[in-house]
Each structure stands twice: as structure tokens, then as C-alpha cells.
Write an enzyme that holds these catalytic residues in place. Structure first.
Site, PDB file in Angstrom:
ATOM      1  N   ASP A 265      -0.751  -2.598  -2.505  1.00  0.00           N
ATOM      2  CA  ASP A 265      -0.167  -1.285  -2.298  1.00  0.00           C
ATOM      3  C   ASP A 265      -0.762  -0.766  -0.977  1.00  0.00           C
ATOM      4  O   ASP A 265      -1.763  -1.296  -0.463  1.00  0.00           O
ATOM      5  CB  ASP A 265      -0.461  -0.338  -3.474  1.00  0.00           C
ATOM      6  CG  ASP A 265       0.494   0.864  -3.464  1.00  0.00           C
ATOM      7  OD1 ASP A 265       1.174   1.087  -2.440  1.00  0.00           O
ATOM      8  OD2 ASP A 265       0.567   1.585  -4.480  1.00  0.00           O
TER       9      ASP A 265
HETATM   10  C1  BGC Z   1       3.002   3.753  -3.120  1.00  0.00           C
HETATM   11  C2  BGC Z   1       3.926   2.567  -3.297  1.00  0.00           C
HETATM   12  C3  BGC Z   1       4.849   2.481  -2.116  1.00  0.00           C
HETATM   13  C4  BGC Z   1       4.017   2.393  -0.846  1.00  0.00           C
HETATM   14  C5  BGC Z   1       4.854   2.281   0.410  1.00  0.00           C
HETATM   15  C6  BGC Z   1       2.316   3.787  -1.772  1.00  0.00           C
HETATM   16  O1  BGC Z   1       1.694   5.005  -1.546  1.00  0.00           O
HETATM   17  O2  BGC Z   1       2.040   3.744  -4.150  1.00  0.00           O
HETATM   18  O3  BGC Z   1       4.652   2.684  -4.476  1.00  0.00           O
HETATM   19  O4  BGC Z   1       5.714   1.397  -2.247  1.00  0.00           O
HETATM   20  O5  BGC Z   1       3.231   3.565  -0.744  1.00  0.00           O
HETATM   21  O6  BGC Z   1       5.474   3.455   0.710  1.00  0.00           O
END
Ligand code: BGC
Length: 752
Positions: A265
Site C-alpha cells: 500500500d
Molecule cells: C490506500 C489504498 C490506495 C492507495 C493509492 C492508499 O492510501 O490505502 O487503498 O489504493 O492509497 O491511492
């Protein structure tokens, strides 16, 4: 001349040479840069900061891999998220049309349809947008369990139950990937809260992990093979999931045979080489210091080049499948009108009718009083990475007006003016993650309500709630209905009822709210969730009776927040800044808890009313003795007077030998076609040993215990209409797995 021949010799090209040869041709610098994304630029978008473009392409995408042109390796673009493609509405080059993606309903609405065909169809539509807007992988679905109603990202997730989560996620992934673009099932795993999400340690037993928190991912991954998996931010039993070899390599890659790519993530974890070594192939979105740290680890011998090559191989295996690699000429023009229709039908089918006294719905009139801020400022989706930036929006008021409903225009104007004023007074949104909370409910005087009651036939009040990633919901301002809202409901009901007119409440909510304090005041309650861009059209379809409601709860609505089995342990300890969260309810999550411990609830898991009625006929079972597989068949009949769809749910009550067993567990479900009054449909369910197995921690194995099993078929977890039993003669060891991921801290779990 030999010199010239040498300089012209092309290095191995991806797609032409073998992947091994391409890796062998990479320098160490290229390698350590390749296992991370290109970083994330934030620019100013229409509504505050947004993720920047990727080399002038796909404004608003979340990230990209590094290209290595000399080896024929293109950059692959990834963008969020579960409710539609999260890109910025912009115009590119000479194309004068503003491009924008379709905002679909939120994840919980997807699941509330219990309709895997429709979810697949929506996935196809969304995947077409991924392809035609120049994206390679969409960062969705979100398949974490809705453990507690306060989780700020529940709206992106599907259910408190892993079978619902897993089957809905699989349909979504299959639909999207049918366009030859990828998905990223997230957040793997046990990311059930946002409070201190970057450091919280979820302490979970091996059994709860296997049966509840990993199960949905396992089902989805085995049934749909997502191109990528995104590990989560949190720790699991002491170790960051993104650095957890047992989770990413042993469970996911070895036990489940997953051979796709795992990415972190965004900015997750601390130990970058440790993440790569654990099986996290790609560090996202990519930080400048990662290559140095990786090289240091290689120099010190704590991370090997062979392991790095394995990460790279998996990234390259993904890249060769992408539209970027085949140089797909994306149009920026997917079939948006068709996709908006899919969004609309999913929105209406995800709506859940909780209460409908004396047929208050569908409305038999066009003269309605429309109250509540969210009727005019309808919350179409949540915030954070799950927010979809569409420019096509139909709020409830607009949708109802389009459908011919007559509303008091003075009232509409005061609501709109009030909301605009309140919003204009708010400070500018500073970050992508900043949640947008609804405006405090507008006060409507009793005199005005009386006037409205005189001039209309029914009142519809919308209550709105929104949430987003980065923070959890609060009991006071999110779960509970505010004083202003309750007075609006109470005053409207008193006045309308005195005039012999009904009152219906629409819950335009991201996640569960309390209904107990006010539900007796009103005649009807409809949960609309966050219905996406066609919200108003979908609502009109339901309240007019054009479509009969067929959504069902994928979470239990408790009588009070304090009844939730994780209420005492969420979001963890110490209270000021939780570091650890003990999953001491064990496997008793959601209905597994309420039904086993006979806790009364407001509305049970699987519940939802229809405008028509159905009857499930006596099922047949292929054998009374289980050996490998069972077929259970039944017929469902529409016994009412209008067309509708129904969800048939199959639960199993297992005998209790060595292991604690929940009262019953969902093992399958099916949604009927649209059945005309009097029409029937035959439904078949198949059950195999792994469907019946529980996780035996002692043996570290999935085991079916001998004894009598009862199949319960109904249209909710409580409204069981038919039962049939079968016998398992002896203990069946379905699968032995690795004895890993055990909690390192004492965890006292709830038992019967
Ligand atoms: C989130 C993810 C997301 C990623 C990219 C993160 O803050 O937890 O779910 O895909 O950002 O935007």
C-alpha cells in the site's frame, strides 16, 4: 566492422527475449529502481489536491512502475479504486471533450445486491474504462471484513462475512479483468480500521484469521486470479503485513498458488528490503531512498540478488499482460452512457428496504415533500482513494424531479441555498485524505412542515453520512443520528401522521447508523448506501415501484453500538493512540456472534424487504450421507403480485465435536432473475468438503467433523424457510496448512 556490430547489438527486449534474459541484462541500479514505483506527485485538481499525471498521461492516477526503454519495458499505470476509476476529469490535447469516469455505487452497495452477475457486469463496465482511459491496473476491490461499524473504510468493503466478500470480489475481478486489464485486491490483510493504520498491530488467532479475515481473499483469489494483490498498512501479530513472509509467501503464494504480483500500500511499512524479501514485489508509490536501502541490504547479505530477481520476474510477468505493453491505443472514450445505466441498476439493486409499514413504498403519488440535506446534497461516494471524480451527478432531488415527482420548490431552494452557504464557509480541503463530513441538518419549522403536509401526500427524509480513508467514524457524529436529525424525523412524522400521511426515511450512508432510536416514528426506511453518480435515478426507480427492492444486509444492524462483539476492543489500546487491537471476539464476527449468543438485533444479516413475496420450496439433497460433494436444489416462487428478485441464502449448522461452531454460517447464496408474479426459478447449490470445514488450530488443518449437519435455506440469516440434514460419517481432513501467523501475545478469545 566488429566495433559497429557490437554497438548496434540490441539488449534483450521484453516480449522477444525470455524474461530471465531480460533480467540478466539489467544492471543492479536498474534492478533496485525497478522494484519501486516512480513516486507520487500531487497537483491541484478541481476539488483540492489530486495525484498528478504520469508523464503527461492519466491525470489523477495513483502511480506507475519505472520504464526501462532500452529493454523494451514500458511503464505500467495504476489507479484507484473500488467504486470506479479514480482519475481526474480533464481534457487532453486536441480533444475538446472533458473526459470523466463513471462513479459506481460504493463497495457495500455492490455486495448488498448479492448479485454476482450484476457485479460482474459492473466490473466489465469499469474495466472498459480502465482500458480506454489508459490505465493498466485498477487498485480494487477492497475485500477486508467489516468487523466493526466504525471502520472509516467500510463503504469500500463488502461484508462481515467472508463468503459474501469473496464471491462478490471474485465477480468484480473477473468482470474487470475480462478487459485484459488488472485488479489489485486489497488490503491484504486484517486492515479493519483506519485509526493508526500505519502502525496498529492486529492481534488475531490463527483460526479467526483463516476462517474470517483471510477466507474472503482466499475465495476471491482462487476464483478470479487477480493480477495483483496489495498488502496492507497494519501489523499482524507483531509483523507488518507488507514485511510478512508467512503471509505473503507461505499463505498467499505457496498455499493458495498465487503467482501474480504483490505491491505495498502507498508508503507502507519501514523495511524495504524486508518487504521485497517477504514477497512484496513492488514498493508503491516509490520513495527516493528505497534503492539505496535495497543495495545496502544486498551488500550486507541480508537480502539476496536471487530474491530481488524473483520480485522483478513477477513485475515483468505482469507487465507483459498489460495494455501498456501491447501499446494499446486507448480512446479516452469508453461507452459512458451504457456504463451510467449499469451504475444506476447496481445502485437500485443495492438499496435495502428495512421497513415498509402498510405499503408506504412504492409511493402511489407524485406529490412528495423532500426533506433532509442529503436529498439535495446526496453523498454519492466516500472520500480518499475510493472517491471517484465524475462530473455526471444526479442527486436525489434531481432524480426525483426528472421522474416526474412534484416537490415544494421553495423548500428545495432553501435547502440548496443553506447547503451552499454552509459549504462556502468551510476551509479549503487540504489533502486527498481529508474526509468531507455532511453539513449539519437544516432546521425546518413546524409551521412550514404543516404547510408542506397540507400540500403533499407523503414525506421523504434523507439522512446522510460520509467517511473516507485515514480516519474511523465516531459513535456520536457518524453512528448516532443527531438531535437535529431526530427532531426533523419526529416533527415531520407527528405533523404528517396527523394529516394521515406517511413518512419514509432514506439512509444515504457509508456504513451502519443507529435506527433503533427513531425507527418507530416512521413508516418506511430504505438504505440507499452511497449510490454513485445516478443516485437520484436509482432512488426514483425504487420509490416509484419501477424496480422492487432486492438488496439485503451484508452486515448485521445491532440494537446498540455496544452490542457489537468488537465494541470493547475497537480501535485498540492505549485509548489515546492505539497501538494494538485484540480481536478477542475470535470467529464470532457479525451474525456468527449475534445468532450464536442469541443477541437480539435491529435487523439481521441477510435481511431486506421486497414489494412482493417469495416462497422457497422444499429442497432436495443429492445424498443424506456426505462423501465428496452435495447438490442441494430448491425452487423459489414469487407469490406476490408484482415482479421482483430474491436472494436465497444457504446456511449450514455444523455439529460441535472438538471445535466451537457458530450457530450457522453462510455457505452459498443465489439471486434469482426478475421473477414475474407467480413465476418460479430452480436454484442449485453445490457444497464440497472445504465449504464445510472449520480451521482446527491444534492440527493446523481444515477439518470437517463427523455428525449431523443442517442446511438452512432462507432469505435472511433468521428467516429460515426450509431445512434439510445430512450426515458426515467420519472426520475429514481437507487440507493441512502451515502452522504460522500465531499471535505472539496472550489473546483470550470468546468461546461458547
Ligand atoms: C490506500 C489504498 C490506495 C492507495 C493509492 C492508499 O492510501 O490505502 O487503498 O489504493 O492509497 O491511492
Amino acid at each position: 566492422m566488429p566495433g559497429i556490430a557490437f554497438s548496434q547489438k540490441q539488449p534483450p527486449q521484453l516480449g522477444k527475449a525470455s524474461i530471465k534474459n531480460v533480467i540478466a541484462a539489467m544492471s543492479l541500479d536498474e534492478k533496485v529502481n525497478f522494484v519501486k514505483g516512480i513516486g507520487m506527485k500531487v497537483s491541484e485538481g478541481a476539488n483540492g489536491p489530486v495525484a498528478g499525471s504520469i508523464n503527461g498521461k492519466v491525470m489523477g492516477a495513483a502511480g506507475s512502475t519505472e520504464a526501462i526503454p532500452r529493454l523494451g519495458i514500458p511503464a505500467v499505470i495504476v489507479a484507484d479504486g473500488p467504486a470506479g476509476l479514480r482519475i481526474e476529469p480533464v481534457k487532453y490535447g486536441n480533444d475538446s471533450t472533458l473526459i470523466y469516469p463513471t462513479a459506481f455505487p460504493c463497495g457495500t452497495a455492490f455486495a448488498s445486491t448479492w448479485n454476482t452477475d450484476l457485479v460482474d457486469k459492473a466490473g466489465r463496465a469499469m474495466g472498459q474504462e480502465v482500458l480506454e482511459f489508459g490505465v493498466d491496473v485498477i487498485l480494487a476491490p477492497g475485500a477486508n471484513i467489516q468487523r466493526n461499524p466504525l471502520c472509516g473504510r467500510n463503504f469500500e468493503y463488502y461484508s462481515e462475512d467472508p463468503v459474501v466478500s469473496g464471491l462478490i470480489a471474485a465477480a468484480f475481478i473477473n468482470g474487470i479483468q475480462s478487459n485484459q486489464v488488472g485488479t489489485s485486491i486489497k488490503h491484504f490483510a486484517v486492515n479493519n480500521q483506519e485509526t493508526n493504520r500505519n502502525a496498529i498491530d492486529a492481534i488475531v488467532s490463527q483460526r479467526a484469521l483463516r476462517e474470517i479475515y483471510l477466507k474472503g481473499f482466499e475465495i476471491a483469489i482462487k476464483k478470479s486470479n487477480p493480477w495483483t494483490v496489495m498488502s496492507s498498512y497494519n501489523k499482524l501479530n507483531g509483523i507488518y503485513t507488507s514485511e510478512n513472509f508467512d503471509l505473503l509467501s507461505t499463505v498467499l503464494k505457496k498455499e493458495w498458488n498465487y503467482n501474480g504480483l504483490v505491491m505495498t500500500d502507498w508508503y507502507a511499512g519501514k523495511n524495504y528490503p524486508g518487504q521485497l524479501k517477504a514477497g512484496n514485489d513492488l514498493l508503491m508509490p516509490g520513495r527516493a531512498n528505497e534503492p539505496t536501502k535495497i543495495k545496502e541490504a544486498i551488500d550486507s547479505g541480508s537480502f539476496s540478488q536471487e530474491d530481488l530477481d524473483k520480485n522483478i520476474e513477477r513485475i515483468l510477468n505482469l507487465i507483459v499482460k498489460t495494455p501498456a505493453f501491447s501499446n494499446y491505443k486507448y480512446s479516452n472514450h469508453p461507452d459512458l452512457p451504457a456504463n451510467s445505466k449499469v451504475s444506476r441498476s447496481l445502485a437500485s439493486e443495492g438499496m435495502i428496504l428495512l421497513k415498509n409499514n402498510n405499503h408506504s413504498l412504492p409511493f402511489q403519488t407524485k406529490k412528495i415533500t423532500l426533506l433532509g440535506n442529503a436529498s439535495y446534497d446526496t453523498i454519492l461516494g466516500g472520500t480518499g482513494s475510493g472517491e471517484v471524480n465524475t462530473t455526471q451527478k444526479v442527486n436525489f432531488y434531481e432524480g426525483l424531479k426528472k421522474a416526474g415527482y412534484q416537490m415544494d420548490e421553495q423548500l428545495s431552494s432553501s435547502y440548496i441555498a443553506f447547503i451552499n452557504r454552509e459549504k462556502a464557509a468551510r476551509p479549503k480541503r487540504l489533502s486527498i485524505l481529508e474526509a468531507i463530513k455532511p453539513v449539519e441538518e437544516m432546521y425546518v419549522e413546524n409551521k412550514q412542515l404543516q404547510n408542506l403536509a397540507n400540500n403533499s401526500d407523503v414525506a421523504l427524509i434523507t439522512i446522510g453520512r460520509s467517511a473516507g480513508e485515514g480516519s474511523d467514524r465516531s459513535i456520536e457524529t457518524d453512528y448516532l443520528i443527531s438531535e437535529n436529525e431526530i427532531s426533523l424525523i419526529r416533527n415531520t412524522s407527528e405533523i404528517f401522521h396527523k394529516n394521515g400521511k406517511k413518512v419514509v426515511v432514506a439512509l444515504n450512508i457509508d456504513a451502519l447508523v443507529d435506527v433503533v432510536k427513531w425507527r418507530d416514528l416512521v413508516d418506511g426506511i430504505l438504505i440507499t448506501w452511497l449510490p454513485g453518480q445516478q443516485a437520484g435515478d436509482a432512488l426514483a426507480d425504487i420509490i416509484s415501484g419501477k424496480i422492487s427492492p432486492s438488496g439485503k444486509l451484508t452486515q448485521t444492524m445491532p440494537l446498540a453500538y455496544g452490542d457489537v462483539p468488537s465494541a470493547d476492543s475497537f480501535p485498540g489500546i492505549p485509548e489515546e493512540r492505539p497501538k494494538e487491537t485484540y480481536y478477542n471476539e475470535g470467529i464470532y464476527v457479525g451474525y456468527r456472534y449475534y445468532n450464536t449468543f442469541n443477541k437480539p438485533v435491529a435487523y439481521e444479516f441477510g435481511y431486506g424487504l421486497s414489494y412482493t413475496t417469495f416462497k422457497i420450496q422444499k429442497p432436495t439433497i443429492s445424498s443424506k450421507n456426505f462423501s465428496k460433494e452435495l447438490r442441494i436444489s430448491t425452487t423459489i416462487k414469487n407469490t406476490g403480485i408484482t415482479s421482483g428478485k430474491e436472494v436465497i441464502q444457504l446456511y449450514v449448522s455444523a455439529p460441535e465435536k472438538a471445535m466451537d461452531k457458530p450457530e450457522s454460517e453462510l455457505k452459498g447464496f443465489a439471486k434469482t432473475q426478475l421473477l414475474k408474479a407467480g413465476a418460479s426459478e430452480k436454484i442449485d447449490f453445490m457444497l464440497n468438503a472445504s465449504d464445510l470445514a472449520s480451521f482446527d488450530t491444534e492440527r493446523s488443518a481444515w477439518v470437517v467433523e463427523p455428525g449431523t449437519y443442517t442446511i438452512k435455506i432462507g432469505n435472511s440469516s433468521k428467516n429460515i424457510q426450509q431445512t434439510v440434514s445430512f450426515i458426515v460419517n467420519q472426520d475429514i481432513l481437507v487440507e493441512k496448512v502451515n502452522n504460522i501467523l500465531a499471535p505472539q501475545k496472550a489473546l483470550v478469545e470468546l468461546k461458547k
